[in-house]
Enzyme design. Structure first.
Site, PDB file in Angstrom:
ATOM      1  N   TYR A 153       8.829  10.973  36.400  1.00 25.90           N
ATOM      2  CA  TYR A 153       7.568  10.336  36.032  1.00 25.90           C
ATOM      3  C   TYR A 153       6.915  11.149  34.931  1.00 25.90           C
ATOM      4  CZ  TYR A 153       2.714   8.707  36.431  1.00 25.90           C
ATOM      5  OH  TYR A 153       1.452   8.213  36.178  1.00 25.90           O
ATOM      6  N   LYS A 201      -2.350  19.208  34.612  1.00 25.69           N
ATOM      7  CA  LYS A 201      -2.670  19.670  35.978  1.00 25.69           C
ATOM      8  C   LYS A 201      -3.255  21.091  36.048  1.00 25.69           C
ATOM      9  CE  LYS A 201      -0.117  16.090  38.221  1.00 25.69           C
ATOM     10  NZ  LYS A 201       1.074  15.427  37.751  1.00 25.69           N
ATOM     11  N   ASP A 222       8.809  18.105  30.310  1.00 24.98           N
ATOM     12  CA  ASP A 222       7.502  17.682  30.785  1.00 24.98           C
ATOM     13  C   ASP A 222       7.144  18.602  31.951  1.00 24.98           C
ATOM     14  OD1 ASP A 222       5.247  16.545  31.773  1.00 24.98           O
ATOM     15  OD2 ASP A 222       6.117  14.552  32.140  1.00 24.98           O
TER      16      ASP A 222
HETATM   17  C1  LIG Z   1       1.072  14.205  36.762  1.00 25.31           C
HETATM   18  C2  LIG Z   1       2.131  14.119  35.742  1.00 25.31           C
HETATM   19  C3  LIG Z   1       1.958  13.435  34.529  1.00 25.31           C
HETATM   20  C4  LIG Z   1       0.708  12.651  34.227  1.00 25.31           C
HETATM   21  O1  LIG Z   1      -0.408  13.461  34.145  1.00 25.31           O
HETATM   22  P1  LIG Z   1      -1.873  12.752  34.273  1.00 25.31           P
HETATM   23  O2  LIG Z   1      -2.818  13.884  34.076  1.00 25.31           O
HETATM   24  O3  LIG Z   1      -1.904  12.148  35.635  1.00 25.31           O
HETATM   25  O4  LIG Z   1      -1.956  11.746  33.201  1.00 25.31           O
HETATM   26  C5  LIG Z   1       2.975  13.461  33.608  1.00 25.31           C
HETATM   27  N1  LIG Z   1       4.117  14.127  33.839  1.00 25.31           N
HETATM   28  C6  LIG Z   1       4.327  14.794  34.991  1.00 25.31           C
HETATM   29  C7  LIG Z   1       5.603  15.546  35.190  1.00 25.31           C
HETATM   30  C8  LIG Z   1       3.348  14.800  35.983  1.00 25.31           C
HETATM   31  O5  LIG Z   1       3.581  15.433  37.129  1.00 25.31           O
END
Ligand SMILES: *Cc1c(COP(=O)(O)O)cnc(C)c1O
Length: 459
Positions: free
Chosen positions: A168, A291, A263
């Site tokens: 994701y 995060k 990511d």
């Molecule tokens: C949480 C997350 C996102 C999205 O971040 P948001 O701040 O919710 O937009 C993208 N990539 C990864 C790996 C994530 O865990």
């Protein structure tokens, strides 16, 4: 979050069955607030997984948090392992963050002009992270990934992106795609509103499958701008990849002048200060963060070499901007949090504590022969209701989520808060003391006993 995508259009209402353990906690106030919220927001929430669609009952409305504890509107207290989905590595309401934010707030909330705070946070990161040379702050993980993808496309002058099934990357249009049938597929959109033509720029392959990646590079020779992978995939269960697979991704992307994007929105500042890239000792071309970086405030970032970052506007032709980017209050929270993470022994202590916690649960589970595996890396963990090894999305049996649903309810009744989906990972924070982890362990064990007694009877 992938689970939330699957559930987003489902309107099935949960009818709680009679409790198999303790009586259900009172959720009267939460239920009242939820009813009201439903008249304001689609599904009553501002982010889908919060709606408790895959577990029992109505969502808990949170009143406050402190350390490893949460309190809901009905006054129930929980030991929290969701930690706002990852950002709260120091726990709730950390005094250092609260003080810094309060201090900075006195001077105004936003200027739309540079401040020294942005320099301060960037310097803390770049001095201690040898994988990137320049960084750009944005306001969410999604925004970071969206910008990184545009940068990769602008830099390579290619269009296609290769992603993995089960990873994701936020709700970026071109990444809201799932695998079709077959080993290497063009994405099929996994959300209404994403044009098929966007999804066609995305190639989806299974995790942990070199052949599929090799085949994609052969099939789309010279067209792939970037391969994007979560540092450790942690949004659809915890799908720990072999180092050799990640090394292969580094090799194959370099060979084809394709950029490798890690990511690290979850794993960044979590597995260690330099995240999964250092954990695997692999240098990606672009890294995204979010995060933890914001200490609970909305901050995301992407970084790369100075050369790649020079493609970003106003230095280069790739446009990316934000009214609230580098917001001073958000920077203040990030500075306070990152400063704590840089203290010597921080990750060693946290990871050791988390490891002891998960291993002790795994020992209990093995002794009882329960079909359950506790996967963990650093302070991230995931309960997989299976005895099979799980390294890709397809390995997860959707039926196993029925067990999680019972488990979640028993946990809430015993004062333990997990994210409301069996596809979501949990987090141990620095605020979880050994005493609370021991209490949590006992509640988890009791809950598992009930889940397995209940499901073995009914099956
Ligand atoms: C949480 C997350 C996102 C999205 O971040 P948001 O701040 O919710 O937009 C993208 N990539 C990864 C790996 C994530 O865990």
């Amino acid at each position: 979050m992938l689970d939330s995508l699957k559930k987003i259009f489902s309107s099935e209402e949960e009818t709680p069955v009679s409790s198999t353990g303790k009586p259900d906690i009172s959720r009267e106030k939460s239920a009242e607030l939820y009813e009201k919220a439903k008249s304001f927001f689609p599904g009553g929430v501002n982010s889908p997984v919060r709606a408790f669609r895959s577990v029992f009952g109505t969502p808990l409305f949170i009143e406050k948090g402190d350390g490893c504890f949460l309190w809901d509107a009905d006054g129930n207290q929980f030991i929290d392992f969701c930690c706002s989905w990852g950002p709260l590595i120091l726990g709730h309401n950390h005094p250092k963050i609260r003080e810094k934010v309060t201090e900075v707030m006195q001077r105004g909330l936003s200027f739309g002009a540079p401040t020294a705070l942005e320099n301060e946070l960037a310097e803390l990161i770049l001095k201690n992270n040898k994988l990137i040379e320049k960084i750009r702050f944005v306001s969410s993980g999604t925004e970071a990934v969206m910008s990184a993808i545009r940068l990769a496309r602008g830099y390579t002058k290619r269009n296609k992106i290769l992603k993995f099934e089960g990873c994701y990357h936020g709700h970026v249009d071109s990444l809201l795609v799932k695998a079709g049938s077959g080993l290497v597929t063009f994405g099929e959109t996994s959300s209404a509103g994403v044009p098929q033509s966007f999804a066609e720029e995305t190639i989806v392959v299974p995790l942990n499958d070199r052949d599929a990646v090799g085949q994609a590079f052969a099939q789309f020779e010279g067209q792939i701008a970037a391969v994007i992978i979560e540092g450790v995939p942690a949004n659809n269960g915890l799908l720990i990849q072999e180092k050799e697979f990640i090394q292969y991704l580094r090799e194959v992307t370099s060979k084809h002048q394709t950029l490798l994007i890690f990511d690290e929105v979850i794993t960044g500042f979590r597995l260690g200060f330099e995240g999964a890239a250092r954990y695997y000792d692999i240098k990606p071309d672009i890294i995204t963060y979010g995060k933890i970086l914001g200490g609970g405030m909305p901050v995301g970032a992407y970084g790369a070499s100075s050369e790649i970052m020079s493609s970003i506007s106003p230095e280069g032709p790739v446009y990316q901007a934000g009214t609230l980017s580098g917001n001073p209050v958000a920077m203040a929270a990030g500075i306070a949090q990152i400063t704590e993470l840089l203290k010597s022994g921080f990750y060693k202590d946290l990871n050791k504590k988390a490891q002891e916690f998960t291993e002790s649960i795994q020992r209990f589970v093995s002794a009882r022969n329960y079909k359950l595996k506790v996967y963990s890396v650093g302070s991230i963990f995931w309960f997989a209701f299976t005895d099979k090894d799980i390294t890709s999305a397809a390995d997860i049996d959707p039926q196993s989520m029925e067990k999680f649903k019972l488990f979640h309810r028993e946990l809430l009744n015993r004062g333990i808060y997990f994210g409301p989906s069996g596809y979501e990972v949990g987090f141990v924070s620095a605020a979880h003391s050994k005493i609370e982890l021991e209490k949590a362990k006992r509640a988890i064990i009791e809950s598992l006993d009930i889940v397995f007694r209940h499901t073995s009877k009914s099956s």
